[in-house]
Motif scaffolding. Structure first.
Motif, PDB file in Angstrom:
ATOM      1  N   ALA A  87      34.009   7.250  31.385  1.00 17.87           N
ATOM      2  CA  ALA A  87      33.557   5.782  31.439  1.00 17.87           C
ATOM      3  C   ALA A  87      34.476   4.906  31.877  1.00 17.87           C
ATOM      4  CB  ALA A  87      32.982   5.226  29.994  1.00 17.87           C
TER       5      ALA A  87
ATOM      6  N   PHE B  48      35.209   5.405  35.806  1.00 18.69           N
ATOM      7  CA  PHE B  48      34.211   4.909  36.597  1.00 18.69           C
ATOM      8  C   PHE B  48      34.206   3.289  36.675  1.00 18.69           C
ATOM      9  CE2 PHE B  48      32.687   9.433  36.784  1.00 18.69           C
ATOM     10  CZ  PHE B  48      32.793   9.370  38.485  1.00 18.69           C
ATOM     11  N   PHE B  49      34.331   2.720  35.495  1.00 15.45           N
ATOM     12  CA  PHE B  49      34.409   1.248  35.381  1.00 15.45           C
ATOM     13  C   PHE B  49      35.674   0.562  35.943  1.00 15.45           C
ATOM     14  CE2 PHE B  49      31.743   1.097  31.442  1.00 15.45           C
ATOM     15  CZ  PHE B  49      30.748   0.277  31.872  1.00 15.45           C
ATOM     16  N   ARG B  50      36.647   1.421  36.061  1.00 21.19           N
ATOM     17  CA  ARG B  50      37.841   0.974  36.842  1.00 21.19           C
ATOM     18  C   ARG B  50      37.891   1.429  38.326  1.00 21.19           C
ATOM     19  NH1 ARG B  50      43.265   2.426  33.879  1.00 21.19           N
ATOM     20  NH2 ARG B  50      42.094   4.481  33.805  1.00 21.19           N
TER      21      ARG B  50
ATOM     22  N   LYS C 122      32.235   1.147  43.297  1.00 20.76           N
ATOM     23  CA  LYS C 122      31.507   1.178  42.138  1.00 20.76           C
ATOM     24  C   LYS C 122      30.337   2.425  42.506  1.00 20.76           C
ATOM     25  CE  LYS C 122      33.532  -1.695  39.774  1.00 20.76           C
ATOM     26  NZ  LYS C 122      34.847  -0.920  39.156  1.00 20.76           N
TER      27      LYS C 122
ATOM     28  N   PRO D 268      27.156   3.250  40.762  1.00 24.36           N
ATOM     29  CA  PRO D 268      26.371   2.600  39.459  1.00 24.36           C
ATOM     30  C   PRO D 268      25.950   4.115  38.644  1.00 24.36           C
ATOM     31  CG  PRO D 268      25.813   1.592  41.489  1.00 24.36           C
ATOM     32  CD  PRO D 268      26.662   2.656  42.012  1.00 24.36           C
TER      33      PRO D 268
ATOM     34  N   ILE E  91      28.471   4.994  36.404  1.00 23.51           N
ATOM     35  CA  ILE E  91      28.786   3.987  35.153  1.00 23.51           C
ATOM     36  C   ILE E  91      27.741   4.065  34.237  1.00 23.51           C
ATOM     37  CG2 ILE E  91      29.064   1.520  34.937  1.00 23.51           C
ATOM     38  CD1 ILE E  91      30.307   1.172  37.561  1.00 23.51           C
ATOM     39  N   ASP E  92      26.655   4.065  34.635  1.00 25.10           N
ATOM     40  CA  ASP E  92      25.593   3.950  33.698  1.00 25.10           C
ATOM     41  C   ASP E  92      25.397   5.491  32.755  1.00 25.10           C
ATOM     42  OD1 ASP E  92      22.807   2.850  32.774  1.00 25.10           O
ATOM     43  OD2 ASP E  92      22.014   4.801  33.644  1.00 25.10           O
TER      44      ASP E  92
ATOM     45  N   TYR F  79      28.108   7.347  32.024  1.00 26.72           N
ATOM     46  CA  TYR F  79      28.962   7.703  31.205  1.00 26.72           C
ATOM     47  C   TYR F  79      29.160   6.299  29.995  1.00 26.72           C
ATOM     48  CZ  TYR F  79      30.250  11.506  33.527  1.00 26.72           C
ATOM     49  OH  TYR F  79      30.209  12.870  34.145  1.00 26.72           O
ATOM     50  N   HIS F  80      28.515   5.210  30.476  1.00 24.29           N
ATOM     51  CA  HIS F  80      28.566   3.898  29.428  1.00 24.29           C
ATOM     52  C   HIS F  80      27.490   4.215  28.364  1.00 24.29           C
ATOM     53  CE1 HIS F  80      27.797  -0.322  28.658  1.00 24.29           C
ATOM     54  NE2 HIS F  80      28.896  -0.075  28.007  1.00 24.29           N
TER      55      HIS F  80
ATOM     56  N   HIS G 161      35.900   0.655  28.501  1.00 26.60           N
ATOM     57  CA  HIS G 161      34.590   1.358  28.737  1.00 26.60           C
ATOM     58  C   HIS G 161      33.517   0.303  28.281  1.00 26.60           C
ATOM     59  CE1 HIS G 161      36.459   3.517  25.343  1.00 26.60           C
ATOM     60  NE2 HIS G 161      35.300   3.074  24.541  1.00 26.60           N
ATOM     61  N   GLN G 162      33.692  -0.953  28.020  1.00 24.63           N
ATOM     62  CA  GLN G 162      32.876  -2.044  27.926  1.00 24.63           C
ATOM     63  C   GLN G 162      31.901  -1.773  26.580  1.00 24.63           C
ATOM     64  OE1 GLN G 162      31.315  -3.784  31.323  1.00 24.63           O
ATOM     65  NE2 GLN G 162      33.033  -3.695  32.454  1.00 24.63           N
TER      66      GLN G 162
END
Ligand SMILES: N[C@@H](CCC(=O)N[C@@H](CS)C(=O)NCC(=O)O)C(=O)O
Length: 205
Positions: free
Chosen positions: A114, A117-119, A123, A125, A128-129, A131-132, A173-174
């Motif tokens: 996460a 991919f966030f960094r 991007k 998506p 990100i989706d 692993y988040h 990782h938000q």
């Protein structure tokens, strides 16, 4: 004396926190991951997986040096060497091992992906989706457990030390800790420990 090969990432900080908690003297050898020190042949002789952390215990079993990589194995070794933060009772010991493996096989790799991919500037998506969502699912598991127990396996152990530095990266990782109140309570309690504060400052470069 323990020789610690590390860098300022969660897996490295697990070991410096542990060394501070158990109070064994150690020397830090920074392995600059940005400069590629992990691929140097001298370091590959210590860790064939070209990652940090690694240790050399100059006074290992039988008085002989012991070289070790994989942060979970290092935490178990240091706990056994010192008789600290890893209960002897078999039932309690396996509860610790269970949460340590949960960290090594789930929390570390998934939060790590996460973060990556966030960094990443380009991007992706889907990644990100994926692993988040998985990170959030794992926070929920942690939150449920910490709603039942003060620390992951009851008392403060190497399972908490392994997990804490990954939760330290929650902003990357938000994840909002306020949404996981038991994890937040646990995180704040561990953050207040002087040994953890010292361990988190390693390596000083
Ligand atoms: N499973 C290993 C993972 C170690 C790991 O992924 N270390 C990262 C830093 S947190 C690293 O050294 N990365 C450098 C690279 O991949 O080149 C452990 O827990 O020790």
């Amino acid at each position: 004396m323990i020789q610690l090969f590390t860098w300022g990432t969660p897996n490295g900080k697990k070991v410096s926190i542990m060394l501070e908690e158990v109070g064994i003297p150690y020397e830090v050898h920074p392995i600059n991951l940005q400069k590629g020190d992990q691929f140097a042949s001298e370091y590959l002789a210590i860790n064939p997986n070209n990652k940090i952390p690694s240790i050399i215990d100059t006074d290992g079993p039988g008085g002989q040096p012991l070289t070790l990589f994989e942060s979970g194995a290092i935490l178990m070794y240091l706990a056994e060497k010192t008789g600290k933060l890893f209960p002897q009772d078999m039932r309690k010991r396996y509860e610790v091992i269970q949460w340590l493996m949960f960290q090594m096989g789930g929390v570390g790799p998934m939060f790590g992906q996460a973060n990556f991919f966030f960094r990443l500037s380009e991007k992706v998506p889907y990644a990100i989706d994926r692993y988040h969502k998985e990170a959030l699912r794992l926070y929920k598991v942690l939150d449920q457990q910490l709603g039942k127990k003060e620390y992951l396996a009851g008392e403060y152990t190497i399972a908490d030390i392994a997990t804490y530095p990954w939760v330290w990266r929650h902003e990357m990782h938000q994840v909002k800790l306020e949404e996981f109140p038991n994890v937040k309570r646990w995180y704040d309690a561990i953050s207040a420990r002087p040994a953890v504060q010292r361990g988190m400052q390693i390596p000083k470069v």
